[in-house]
Design a protein around this motif. Structure first.
Motif, PDB file in Angstrom:
ATOM      1  N   ASP A   1       0.966  -1.406   0.008  1.00  0.00           N
ATOM      2  CA  ASP A   1       0.045   0.313   0.088  1.00  0.00           C
ATOM      3  C   ASP A   1       1.065   1.445   0.154  1.00  0.00           C
ATOM      4  OD1 ASP A   1      -2.615  -1.311  -0.368  1.00  0.00           O
ATOM      5  OD2 ASP A   1      -2.574  -1.116   2.386  1.00  0.00           O
ATOM      6  N   THR A   2       2.031   1.324   0.522  1.00  0.00           N
ATOM      7  CA  THR A   2       2.691   2.292   0.350  1.00  0.00           C
ATOM      8  C   THR A   2       3.388   2.776  -0.222  1.00  0.00           C
ATOM      9  OG1 THR A   2       4.747   1.236   1.401  1.00  0.00           O
ATOM     10  CG2 THR A   2       3.209   1.934   3.485  1.00  0.00           C
ATOM     11  N   GLY A   3       3.307   1.662  -1.485  1.00  0.00           N
ATOM     12  CA  GLY A   3       4.296   2.083  -2.865  1.00  0.00           C
ATOM     13  C   GLY A   3       3.436   3.199  -3.785  1.00  0.00           C
ATOM     14  N   LEU A   4       5.105   4.057  -4.515  1.00  0.00           N
ATOM     15  CA  LEU A   4       4.796   4.756  -5.219  1.00  0.00           C
ATOM     16  C   LEU A   4       5.137   4.881  -6.519  1.00  0.00           C
ATOM     17  CD1 LEU A   4       6.935   7.487  -2.611  1.00  0.00           C
ATOM     18  CD2 LEU A   4       4.159   6.779  -2.947  1.00  0.00           C
TER      19      LEU A   4
ATOM     20  N   LEU B   1       6.316  -1.049   5.635  1.00  0.00           N
ATOM     21  CA  LEU B   1       8.123  -1.554   4.619  1.00  0.00           C
ATOM     22  C   LEU B   1       8.503   0.174   4.151  1.00  0.00           C
ATOM     23  CD1 LEU B   1       6.824  -3.979   3.100  1.00  0.00           C
ATOM     24  CD2 LEU B   1       8.144  -4.298   5.453  1.00  0.00           C
ATOM     25  N   GLY B   2       7.727   2.256   4.887  1.00  0.00           N
ATOM     26  CA  GLY B   2       8.161   2.142   4.316  1.00  0.00           C
ATOM     27  C   GLY B   2       9.795   2.330   4.832  1.00  0.00           C
ATOM     28  N   LEU B   3      10.736   3.065   4.000  1.00  0.00           N
ATOM     29  CA  LEU B   3      12.170   3.288   3.614  1.00  0.00           C
ATOM     30  C   LEU B   3      12.586   4.042   4.673  1.00  0.00           C
ATOM     31  CD1 LEU B   3      13.391   3.290  -0.094  1.00  0.00           C
ATOM     32  CD2 LEU B   3      12.984   1.492   1.665  1.00  0.00           C
ATOM     33  N   ALA B   4      11.654   4.785   5.143  1.00  0.00           N
ATOM     34  CA  ALA B   4      11.777   5.727   6.637  1.00  0.00           C
ATOM     35  C   ALA B   4      11.525   5.219   7.894  1.00  0.00           C
ATOM     36  CB  ALA B   4      12.141   7.566   6.374  1.00  0.00           C
ATOM     37  N   ASN B   5      11.167   4.198   8.234  1.00  0.00           N
ATOM     38  CA  ASN B   5      10.208   3.782   9.214  1.00  0.00           C
ATOM     39  C   ASN B   5      12.168   3.910  10.237  1.00  0.00           C
ATOM     40  OD1 ASN B   5       9.628   2.180  11.500  1.00  0.00           O
ATOM     41  ND2 ASN B   5       8.334   1.238   9.920  1.00  0.00           N
TER      42      ASN B   5
ATOM     43  N   ALA C   1       8.603   0.443  -4.913  1.00  0.00           N
ATOM     44  CA  ALA C   1       7.442  -0.735  -4.222  1.00  0.00           C
ATOM     45  C   ALA C   1       6.838   0.074  -2.876  1.00  0.00           C
ATOM     46  CB  ALA C   1       8.886  -2.441  -4.417  1.00  0.00           C
ATOM     47  N   VAL C   2       7.512   0.155  -1.881  1.00  0.00           N
ATOM     48  CA  VAL C   2       7.667   0.193  -0.256  1.00  0.00           C
ATOM     49  C   VAL C   2       7.375   1.993   0.448  1.00  0.00           C
ATOM     50  CG1 VAL C   2       8.225  -1.828   0.181  1.00  0.00           C
ATOM     51  CG2 VAL C   2       9.534   0.539   0.327  1.00  0.00           C
ATOM     52  N   GLY C   3       7.846   2.996  -0.699  1.00  0.00           N
ATOM     53  CA  GLY C   3       7.788   4.328  -0.729  1.00  0.00           C
ATOM     54  C   GLY C   3       8.375   4.583   0.344  1.00  0.00           C
ATOM     55  N   SER C   4       8.994   6.342   1.077  1.00  0.00           N
ATOM     56  CA  SER C   4      10.143   6.254   1.029  1.00  0.00           C
ATOM     57  C   SER C   4       9.122   7.378   2.348  1.00  0.00           C
ATOM     58  CB  SER C   4      10.368   7.839   0.687  1.00  0.00           C
ATOM     59  OG  SER C   4       9.007   8.464   0.347  1.00  0.00           O
TER      60      SER C   4
END
Length: 519
Positions: A213-216, A298-302, A290-293
């Protein structure tokens, strides 16, 4: 009228000693070719390790502009790489930054430049050993499906013992020479790049399927560095990006052991840089699609996963079986870099000792393996002691030492770039090529890195920088960074008393090129 370049040529001697140019050091000549040299440069950078440890942090600083920051960090490194290439053509010396800055600016600035390279490398080696250790136990836990085995990394005695073992193995491989190094590196670099390619392909597939869902959706605006919200965020992201490219100059440190020593190392460094920027852009874009930032899931900035992105994404993106390969790739990346990172520090120490800037014992080359044996062992011991002490003192101190690394990198890279401009100043009007590659490009790269150096120095004063630790109200990262440079000054003054000839400019002469006009 003709112009004669009267720069001393390699091999010109006065009283049997090389005058103004490099001294032979007994290293194994012709041990490395173009591909081998490029592989060493890629391996030292450790692309998979850099990505897993900085993708999240960079996304946290600049958001979706992460790919643009990767390009922004690539620019000063590329410009400095031109400086290294030109200096290597004139002086293929394994002391690289040390030797070149001595020739351009004199012994004291050159000595400090060499110190910056050495201390930066020791910090990186200790960090790589720690990461390789953590991934060793994490991988063991994944393979055995036993969390208690993975948890062994939390035991300080087990962690330090494993770490020292890995350092010893890497030191032994480097000690045995470039032939042994190449064989290991081809396998490890090939493995990590292959696994990285699989991850990128599967991330693109997950993005196109909308799995997360967090993909861009991809946008060319991601490539615009001017879209970063603030200068502070841009500088922080740029510092991380510069760290991700550090180590490509290992190609140059093997110049005395490379076929075509005046041209091959420079070409190899540019090949390594292209491979690195391509890998970073492809991985960054694929992961962001794929997962967003963002900072959720799963966002990269988590913040819970940003310091080790691949550990969080391995299973969701690649599945439980192939995901293990990503753990293997990170371990291989850290282990490969741990081994090759000994190359520049050992050869810099060898050169400094050869030119009497350090005790003569470190100028010894192993008669069979043709390597700087004692310098390599010294680097291994220093790395082991440094990591052990920092780990036992405080995890915060170890973290802040790593944060201070960027200061050292910008310090010696920018000095080397400026050394190129000054050394070749008499040649800049000979042609447009000389003006660009020996003057404009190195000067611009040096200015950019110097700007990052001073901005980082300013930011480090803030106690919030790094772990948040303070010393008398000053950020501990600032204390460590400035303290390491000050320690270099102290050691330099002590060395000057024991080896005055070098510091009087009598051993490695400050002979910049001169253009003499004759009728």
């Amino acid at each position: 009228m003709t112009q004669l370049d009267v720069r001393p040529q390699a091999g010109d001697t006065v009283n049997g000693v090389a005058e103004g140019d490099v001294r032979g050091k007994g290293l194994g000549k012709g041990s490395v070719g173009l591909v081998g040299s490029a592989v060493i440069g890629i391996s030292t950078v450790a692309p998979v390790y850099c990505l897993t440890s900085t993708l999240g942090s960079t996304a946290g600083e600049v958001g979706i502009q992460m790919p643009a920051i990767f390009l922004a960090g690539f620019l000063p490194m590329l410009l400095v790489a031109f400086a290294y290439r030109e200096l290597n053509k004139a002086m293929p010396d394994c002391g690289t930054s040390f030797t070149w800055t001595v020739k351009a600016f004199g012994p004291r600035i050159g000595w400090m430049c060499g110190w910056g390279l050495v201390i930066a490398t020791i910090i990186v080696l200790s960090n790589l050993a720690g990461v390789a250790t953590s991934y060793f136990w994490l991988l063991a836990g994944e393979i055995t499906d036993n969390p208690s085995i993975a948890a062994l990394d939390d035991n300080k005695l087990v962690h330090i013992t494993t770490c020292l073992t890995l350092i010893a193995v890497a030191t032994a491989i480097s000690y045995r020479g470039m032939t042994a190094t190449k064989g290991v590196q081809y396998a490890l670099v090939g493995l990590q790049l292959a696994v990285l390619a699989i991850f990128v392909a599967m991330a693109f597939q997950k993005a196109s399927a909308g799995t997360f869902d967090t993909g861009l959706d991809f946008s060319w605006s991601w490539m615009n560095p001017f879209a970063v919200e603030s200068m502070a965020a841009f500088t922080a992201g740029l510092s991380l990006s510069i760290f991700m490219y550090w180590g490509w100059d290992a190609c140059l440190a093997t110049n005395e052991e490379t076929t075509g020593s005046t041209k091959t190392p420079g070409r190899a460094s540019l090949i390594a840089m292209v491979v690195l920027v391509g890998s970073y852009l492809a991985t960054g874009i694929a992961a962001q699609m794929a997962v967003g930032s963002g900072g959720e899931g799963l966002g990269l900035a988590n913040e819970e996963t940003s310091d080790n992105v691949f550990a969080a994404l391995a299973g969701p993106v690649m599945g439980p079986v192939l995901g293990v390969l990503l753990f293997v790739a990170v371990l291989a990346s850290a282990a490969a870099s741990l081994q090759t990172t000994f190359i520049p520090v050992a050869r810099t120490v060898l050169a400094m000792s050869t030119y009497e800037a350090l005790p003569p014992a470190y100028a010894e080359v192993h008669p069979k393996f043709k390597t700087p044996g004692r310098a390599t062992v010294m680097a291994g011991v220093a790395t082991g002691v440094f990591y052990t002490v920092m780990t036992l003192v405080s995890e915060n101190v170890l973290t802040d030492t790593i944060f201070a690394l960027g200061l050292m990198i910008c310090f010696y890279y920018s000095l080397t770039a400026f050394a190129c401009v000054w050394y070749f100043r008499g040649e800049l009007r000979r042609s447009g090529r000389d003006l660009l590659f020996k003057g404009v490009f190195p000067a611009l790269g040096g200015v950019l890195l110097a700007a990052v150096f001073f901005k980082t120095l300013f930011d480090m004063w803030d106690p919030a920088y790094g772990s948040g630790s303070t010393v008398l109200g000053v950020g501990s990262v600032f204390i460590i960074g400035v303290g390491l440079l000050a320690l270099g000054l102290v050691i330099m003054f002590v060395t000057e008393r024991r080896s005055p000839a070098f510091f009087r400019g009598e051993v490695l002469t400050k002979s910049t090129p001169a253009l003499v006009v004759e009728d």
